[in-house]
Design a protein around this motif. Structure first.
Motif, PDB file in Angstrom:
ATOM      1  N   UNK A 128     -27.705  19.352  -7.440  1.00 15.54           N
ATOM      2  CA  UNK A 128     -26.980  20.580  -7.126  1.00 15.54           C
ATOM      3  C   UNK A 128     -26.608  20.632  -5.652  1.00 15.54           C
ATOM      4  N   UNK A 129     -26.890  21.776  -5.024  1.00 13.40           N
ATOM      5  CA  UNK A 129     -26.566  21.963  -3.629  1.00 13.40           C
ATOM      6  C   UNK A 129     -27.638  21.399  -2.713  1.00 13.40           C
ATOM      7  N   UNK A 130     -27.420  21.520  -1.423  1.00  5.52           N
ATOM      8  CA  UNK A 130     -28.378  21.009  -0.452  1.00  5.52           C
ATOM      9  C   UNK A 130     -29.641  21.877  -0.445  1.00  5.52           C
ATOM     10  N   UNK A 131     -30.740  21.265   0.022  1.00 10.68           N
ATOM     11  CA  UNK A 131     -32.036  21.932   0.139  1.00 10.68           C
ATOM     12  C   UNK A 131     -32.469  21.796   1.592  1.00 10.68           C
ATOM     13  N   UNK A 132     -33.007  22.880   2.167  1.00 10.64           N
ATOM     14  CA  UNK A 132     -33.456  22.841   3.556  1.00 10.64           C
ATOM     15  C   UNK A 132     -34.972  22.950   3.618  1.00 10.64           C
ATOM     16  N   UNK A 133     -35.597  22.018   4.337  1.00 11.80           N
ATOM     17  CA  UNK A 133     -37.026  22.103   4.647  1.00 11.80           C
ATOM     18  C   UNK A 133     -37.126  23.022   5.852  1.00 11.80           C
TER      19      UNK A 133
END
Length: 180
Positions: A4-9
């Protein structure tokens, strides 16, 4: 890998992009929540499995030829396919060169693989190779430029460094200090 979309840590400030721009084979799966309790990392909540073909490769471009990079892969099986049982093994290759064997015996274990290498081209090809001991898969793949010439001086066009063992240890910082 996230389809899907980006994930941010949010702790480290790292943005993980979907892998669809780097590979066009494989099937995405979500890890059951019961396997995520030990590893609450958003970048390993999904994985990409490669049931077809002997060799499936990610092509990561926008690489500076001659520069040093850290390539890190994580593998969390999490019994995504309901086939929990015997150990799962497959190989990782960096281009045509053998990197290491991935050997998973516990579906709850997060297995890391790291290599520090010099880019021989303007792209990296990271391949998962089926050795006949289970379906290869990957949970997360990271690429980081090492922009200092003063570190890892033994790494050059013909020598790379590979992480041996399961993890790095903090042997100098305070327990609450994040070291990346």
């Amino acid at each position: 890998m996230n389809a899907g979309g980006s994930i941010t840590d949010n702790i480290a400030g790292i943005v993980y992009q979907p892998d669809t721009q780097f590979i066009d084979t494989g099937i995405n799966y979500k890890i059951p929540k019961s396997y995520m309790t030990s590893w609450p990392l958003p970048q390993v909540e999904t994985l990409r499995s490669f049931p077809d073909g002997d060799r499936n490769c990610y092509t990561i471009d926008q690489v500076n030829q001659g520069e040093k990079y850290l390539i890190r892969a994580f593998f969390l099986y999490g019994n995504y396919d309901g086939q929990e049982g015997s150990p799962l093994q497959f190989d990782l290759h960096l281009g045509v060169n053998y990197w290491q064997m991935v050997n998973l015996t516990d579906p709850s274990d997060l297995y890391p693989a790291e290599i520090i290498t010099v880019a021989k081209d303007d792209y990296f090809s990271i391949c998962l190779v089926n050795t006949g001991s289970g379906t290869p898969f990957i949970s997360s793949l990271e690429l980081r430029l090492i922009d200092s010439v003063d570190v890892y001086t033994d790494v050059n066009q013909s020598n790379s460094l590979v992480l041996y063992g399961y993890a790095r240890r903090n042997v100098g910082g305070t327990p609450s200090q994040l070291i990346r």
